[in-house]
Scaffold this motif. Structure first.
Motif, PDB file in Angstrom:
ATOM      1  N   ALA A 109       0.725  -1.262   0.239  1.00  0.00           N
ATOM      2  CA  ALA A 109       0.241   0.438  -0.139  1.00  0.00           C
ATOM      3  C   ALA A 109       0.910   1.315  -0.140  1.00  0.00           C
ATOM      4  N   LEU A 110       2.170   1.183   1.200  1.00  0.00           N
ATOM      5  CA  LEU A 110       2.734   2.343   0.838  1.00  0.00           C
ATOM      6  C   LEU A 110       3.537   2.406   0.016  1.00  0.00           C
ATOM      7  N   SER A 111       3.992   1.635  -0.666  1.00  0.00           N
ATOM      8  CA  SER A 111       4.700   1.710  -2.491  1.00  0.00           C
ATOM      9  C   SER A 111       3.876   2.223  -3.729  1.00  0.00           C
ATOM     10  N   ALA A 112       2.499   1.739  -3.231  1.00  0.00           N
ATOM     11  CA  ALA A 112       1.227   2.116  -4.552  1.00  0.00           C
ATOM     12  C   ALA A 112       1.397   3.687  -3.998  1.00  0.00           C
ATOM     13  N   VAL A 113       0.831   4.024  -2.363  1.00  0.00           N
ATOM     14  CA  VAL A 113       0.225   5.637  -2.268  1.00  0.00           C
ATOM     15  C   VAL A 113       1.922   6.262  -3.167  1.00  0.00           C
ATOM     16  N   SER A 114       3.545   5.591  -2.619  1.00  0.00           N
ATOM     17  CA  SER A 114       4.512   7.021  -3.394  1.00  0.00           C
ATOM     18  C   SER A 114       3.730   6.664  -4.818  1.00  0.00           C
ATOM     19  N   SER A 115       3.718   5.520  -5.890  1.00  0.00           N
ATOM     20  CA  SER A 115       3.102   5.841  -6.845  1.00  0.00           C
ATOM     21  C   SER A 115       1.711   7.098  -7.494  1.00  0.00           C
ATOM     22  N   ILE A 116       1.019   6.566  -7.049  1.00  0.00           N
ATOM     23  CA  ILE A 116      -0.467   7.727  -6.896  1.00  0.00           C
ATOM     24  C   ILE A 116      -0.087   9.395  -6.817  1.00  0.00           C
ATOM     25  N   LEU A 117       1.269   9.408  -5.485  1.00  0.00           N
ATOM     26  CA  LEU A 117       1.042  10.712  -5.492  1.00  0.00           C
ATOM     27  C   LEU A 117       2.159  10.897  -7.038  1.00  0.00           C
ATOM     28  N   SER A 118       2.838  10.611  -7.128  1.00  0.00           N
ATOM     29  CA  SER A 118       3.708  10.908  -7.919  1.00  0.00           C
ATOM     30  C   SER A 118       2.765  11.291  -8.994  1.00  0.00           C
ATOM     31  N   GLY A 119       2.277  10.513  -9.440  1.00  0.00           N
ATOM     32  CA  GLY A 119       1.217  10.698 -10.834  1.00  0.00           C
ATOM     33  C   GLY A 119       0.376  11.812 -10.786  1.00  0.00           C
ATOM     34  N   LEU A 120      -0.467  11.830  -9.967  1.00  0.00           N
ATOM     35  CA  LEU A 120      -1.508  13.679  -9.005  1.00  0.00           C
ATOM     36  C   LEU A 120      -0.441  14.803  -9.203  1.00  0.00           C
TER      37      LEU A 120
END
Length: 345
Positions: A110-121
């Motif tokens: 979940a933490l890795s996914a959060v890092s990715s989604i914040l980067s994208g947004l």
């Protein structure tokens, strides 16, 4: 905020327009542009006078390649702290963030996914500091390497094995090494490192440790080595570095390359971001305010997230150029931290 209070309304409006236009376009803002879009009914000459005054106070700067002005890091700080109107995340942004965070699967995913989604947004690099895990001692051994060095081998409860080279006294015997290792495995197994150190100190104080001073010192040195190491090297997940080299960054390509170099030093970034652990809300580091990004002139927006009971366990945020959409990204980071806090409970 005395600087804002000391500005008259005209000066505040011009300063705000320069900052907002720069954050939107990344280009220096000229007096003619302001006169055309501001509705202030001021001539370009009057606007130039105000911009000159703001430059003299250190809030604006004039790049040598342009007659326009850009905000300095001090100007950005003043704007962010005293004038910015934060925008709530859109329903789409909120849904995208919450969709990446669920109670299913390991929290690391979940933490890795959060890092990715914040980067994208955010079109920046997203970062998450992973909660520090307490190592639970299972077995411990010492292997002599030389007269003054030994290899400390720690087996934790999850089966992982780590080694550290430590200094030992020149007169340390093999039997003392074995005695120290046996004591840890027999008396401290099943404890966290911090609890094991406390137990050792208590037993030494009460003379129940059944160790001589040399072995006791060795046990403590072995335990403290891992305890300090875990605190000094928190795990940091960084995703989306390529966003920092998109077409909008071409004018600052050298700065972005410097930022990418900075991002390779995860330990230094972790120490910087770790400062947000003590904050009650989002913390913003702008450009030269921190030594790490003094060359690239980058900004960090970070917010702590908590486990049940309110204890701060990690930090989430973004890293990018100082020309960030702070009004949009700050609430986005705050929402992500709040969502992670719910997951950690």
């Amino acid at each position: 905020m005395n600087e804002i209070a000391n500005m008259n309304e005209r000066t505040r409006d011009i300063f705000r327009i320069v900052v907002e236009s720069y954050l939107d376009s990344g280009s220096p803002v000229g007096s003619r542009t302001i006169s055309e879009v501001s509705g202030l009914n001021l001539s370009p000459a009057s606007i130039r006078n105000v911009m000159h005054d703001l430059e003299q106070t250190g809030l604006l700067a004039a790049p040598h390649t342009s007659a326009g002005r850009i905000p300095t890091h001090s100007g950005l700080r003043l704007f962010v702290d005293g004038m910015m109107q934060a925008a709530e995340p859109s329903p789409e942004e909120r849904a995208a963030i919450e969709a990446q965070i669920s109670n299913e699967g390991p929290i690391e995913e979940a933490l890795s996914a959060v890092s990715s989604i914040l980067s994208g947004l955010s079109d920046c690099a997203g970062l998450v500091m992973v909660p520090r895990k307490e190592i639970i001692v299972s077995q411990f051994s010492f292997v002599r390497l030389s007269a003054v060095q030994a290899l400390a081998v720690l087996v934790s409860s999850d089966g992982s094995i780590e080694n550290r080279v430590i200094a030992i006294a020149p007169h340390m015997t093999d039997s003392a090494l074995n005695e120290a290792a046996n004591y840890i495995s027999a008396r401290l197994s099943g404890m966290s490192l911090s609890d094991a150190i406390k137990r050792l100190d208590q037993e030494i104080t009460s003379e129940r440790a059944m160790l001589d001073k040399v072995s006791a010192d060795l046990v403590r040195k072995g335990l403290v080595t891992w305890s300090n190491d875990a605190n000094d090297r928190p795990v940091l997940i960084v995703k989306g570095q390529s966003n920092l080299l998109d077409d909008t960054a071409n004018a600052d390509l050298d700065l972005m390359r410097q930022l990418l170099d900075d991002l390779e030093n995860k330990e230094a970034i972790a120490k910087l971001v770790d400062g947000a652990r003590e904050a009650q809300s989002t913390k913003i580091f702008i450009g030269s305010e921190n030594n790490l990004f003094s060359l690239s002139g980058s900004s960090v927006i970070a917010a702590p997230y908590r486990e049940e009971g309110g204890k701060i366990v990690g930090v989430v945020g973004v890293i990018g150029p100082t020309r960030l959409n702070y009004a949009r990204i700050v609430p986005m980071v705050e929402l992500t931290a709040q969502t992670l806090s719910r997951l950690a409970k």
